[in-house]
Design an enzyme around this catalytic site. Structure first.
Site, PDB file in Angstrom:
ATOM      1  N   SER A   1       0.843  -1.203   0.000  1.00  0.00           N
ATOM      2  CA  SER A   1       0.000   0.000   0.000  1.00  0.00           C
ATOM      3  C   SER A   1       0.880   1.257   0.000  1.00  0.00           C
ATOM      4  O   SER A   1       0.392   2.355  -0.248  1.00  0.00           O
ATOM      5  CB  SER A   1      -0.932   0.015   1.223  1.00  0.00           C
ATOM      6  OG  SER A   1      -0.195  -0.190   2.414  1.00  0.00           O
TER       7      SER A   1
ATOM      8  N   ASP B   1       5.613  -6.936   2.547  1.00  0.00           N
ATOM      9  CA  ASP B   1       4.858  -7.432   1.391  1.00  0.00           C
ATOM     10  C   ASP B   1       5.775  -7.759   0.226  1.00  0.00           C
ATOM     11  O   ASP B   1       6.704  -7.006  -0.076  1.00  0.00           O
ATOM     12  CB  ASP B   1       3.876  -6.351   0.914  1.00  0.00           C
ATOM     13  CG  ASP B   1       2.452  -6.608   1.381  1.00  0.00           C
ATOM     14  OD1 ASP B   1       2.152  -7.744   1.820  1.00  0.00           O
ATOM     15  OD2 ASP B   1       1.638  -5.673   1.311  1.00  0.00           O
TER      16      ASP B   1
ATOM     17  N   LYS C   1       4.857 -11.314   3.212  1.00  0.00           N
ATOM     18  CA  LYS C   1       3.429 -11.569   2.945  1.00  0.00           C
ATOM     19  C   LYS C   1       3.225 -11.570   1.442  1.00  0.00           C
ATOM     20  O   LYS C   1       3.824 -10.773   0.731  1.00  0.00           O
ATOM     21  CB  LYS C   1       2.558 -10.489   3.592  1.00  0.00           C
ATOM     22  CG  LYS C   1       1.062 -10.641   3.255  1.00  0.00           C
ATOM     23  CD  LYS C   1       0.165  -9.826   4.162  1.00  0.00           C
ATOM     24  CE  LYS C   1      -0.036  -8.392   3.776  1.00  0.00           C
ATOM     25  NZ  LYS C   1      -0.565  -8.163   2.408  1.00  0.00           N
TER      26      LYS C   1
ATOM     27  N   GLU D   1      -0.009 -12.355  -1.728  1.00  0.00           N
ATOM     28  CA  GLU D   1      -1.446 -12.428  -1.961  1.00  0.00           C
ATOM     29  C   GLU D   1      -1.808 -13.659  -2.788  1.00  0.00           C
ATOM     30  O   GLU D   1      -1.081 -14.025  -3.705  1.00  0.00           O
ATOM     31  CB  GLU D   1      -1.909 -11.163  -2.709  1.00  0.00           C
ATOM     32  CG  GLU D   1      -1.673  -9.889  -1.924  1.00  0.00           C
ATOM     33  CD  GLU D   1      -2.153  -8.630  -2.656  1.00  0.00           C
ATOM     34  OE1 GLU D   1      -2.743  -8.745  -3.756  1.00  0.00           O
ATOM     35  OE2 GLU D   1      -1.940  -7.531  -2.119  1.00  0.00           O
TER      36      GLU D   1
ATOM     37  N   GLU E   1      -9.033  -9.683   3.831  1.00  0.00           N
ATOM     38  CA  GLU E   1      -9.380  -8.296   3.499  1.00  0.00           C
ATOM     39  C   GLU E   1     -10.758  -8.226   2.841  1.00  0.00           C
ATOM     40  O   GLU E   1     -11.044  -8.964   1.882  1.00  0.00           O
ATOM     41  CB  GLU E   1      -8.307  -7.692   2.565  1.00  0.00           C
ATOM     42  CG  GLU E   1      -8.626  -6.256   2.166  1.00  0.00           C
ATOM     43  CD  GLU E   1      -7.450  -5.503   1.548  1.00  0.00           C
ATOM     44  OE1 GLU E   1      -6.336  -6.046   1.476  1.00  0.00           O
ATOM     45  OE2 GLU E   1      -7.669  -4.343   1.149  1.00  0.00           O
TER      46      GLU E   1
HETATM   47  O1  KIV Z   1      -0.478  -3.379   1.592  1.00  0.00           O
HETATM   48  C1  KIV Z   1      -1.126  -3.346   2.642  1.00  0.00           C
HETATM   49  O2  KIV Z   1      -1.142  -2.351   3.387  1.00  0.00           O
HETATM   50  C2  KIV Z   1      -1.923  -4.515   2.991  1.00  0.00           C
HETATM   51  C3  KIV Z   1      -2.990  -4.314   3.996  1.00  0.00           C
HETATM   52  C4  KIV Z   1      -4.147  -3.671   3.350  1.00  0.00           C
HETATM   53  C5  KIV Z   1      -3.363  -5.591   4.661  1.00  0.00           C
HETATM   54  O3  KIV Z   1      -1.729  -5.545   2.429  1.00  0.00           O
END
Ligand code: KIV
Length: 275
Positions: A45, A83, A113, A115, A182
């Site tokens: 994000s 991420d 993390k 997706e 989410e």
């Molecule tokens: O990128 C991010 O901030 C996220 C959150 C919305 C969980 O993946």
């Protein structure tokens, strides 16, 4: 005490809620850490809220490493999760392991993390086998925004709800230590949380999840491009910042800043010799 993936599991086992917030820089990470937040997500994000992109698609591994390393330096106790950005793991298991390895080595974070559900289980398994903890992310997965056709609540039909439960079980079996849910209906997210052993971390998924995550600039009302329904403003920091910037502008222009207490002294006799 340093939070780890084990802390996450122990907290779920004890029925204790897990707190997580995003951060993208050293100073914010330090404040969140001092406040006792259990985990800090360096979310992609950052593409929206730090870099001004319309979505997370352009974010690179280099962006994530740059911000992830800063956050890790500021987080003494919180588990730092970074991420994996779009196309750093989707094309192959090899890419996934190499990029997860780079992120771990170059940021000093505690986990990555990514997706997706069934389609990324081979990647989750391979990264986990390389001793890198993986958090999965199901429901609305922003890297698939072009395939979804917009930001929509996920899992609303019987088929989609069944698929979400199946995918949560699959990412758990593949080795994920936790899963982000989410934009999922609250009752479904609760059922998912009860159906798997690993913790669920919800965002727009109700109070039945084992923990919660929010984008920090959203919960501080610092980001005004869009505000999802699930965000609660915990402080109007955006308003305070805008006013402080305006006050500074006025003070510079009317000469009231800097005042004597903000300046350094020199002997007048030295200055006189310079004229
Ligand atoms: O990128 C991010 O901030 C996220 C959150 C919305 C969980 O993946």
């Amino acid at each position: 005490m340093k939070n780890t993936v084990t802390t996450f599991q122990e907290m779920k086992n004890r029925n204790e809620k897990i707190s997580m917030l995003t951060a993208y820089d050293y100073s914010t990470a330090k404040l969140e850490d001092e406040a006792g937040i259990n985990a800090i997500l360096v979310g992609d994000s950052l593409g929206n809220v730090m870099l001004g992109y319309e979505d997370t698609i352009p974010v690179t591994v280099e962006d994530m490493i740059h911000h992830g390393a800063a956050v890790a330096r500021g987080a003494k106790n919180a588990l730092v999760v970074v991420d994996m950005p779009f196309m750093s793991y989707q094309a192959s298991v090899y890419d996934a392991v190499v990029n997860a390895g780079r992120i771990m080595k170059e940021t000093h974070c505690g986990a990555v993390k990514l997706e997706g559900g069934l389609e990324v289980c081979p990647q989750i398994e391979a990264i986990t086998n390389a001793s890198i903890p993986v958090m999965a992310h199901l429901g609305l997965t922003p890297q698939s925004i072009n395939a979804f056709g917009g930001f929509k609540v996920q899992g609303k039909t019987e088929a989609a709800a069944k698929k979400l439960i199946e995918e949560a079980k699959a990412v758990e079996k593949a080795g994920a230590f936790a899963v982000t849910l989410e934009c999922v209906p609250a009752k479904l997210a609760k059922l998912v949380s009860e159906s798997i052993h690993i913790p669920t971390i919800g965002i727009g998924a109700g109070a039945g999840c084992d923990g919660q995550v929010l984008v920090y600039v959203d919960m501080l009302s610092m980001f005004s491009d869009f505000r999802p329904k699930f965000v609660r403003s915990f402080a109007e920091v955006g308003t305070v910042m805008r006013q402080a910037f305006a006050d500074y502008d006025t003070a510079v222009k009317d000469g009231s800043f800097p005042a004597a207490e903000h300046t350094y002294k020199i002997d007048d006799s030295i200055i006189e010799k310079l004229y």
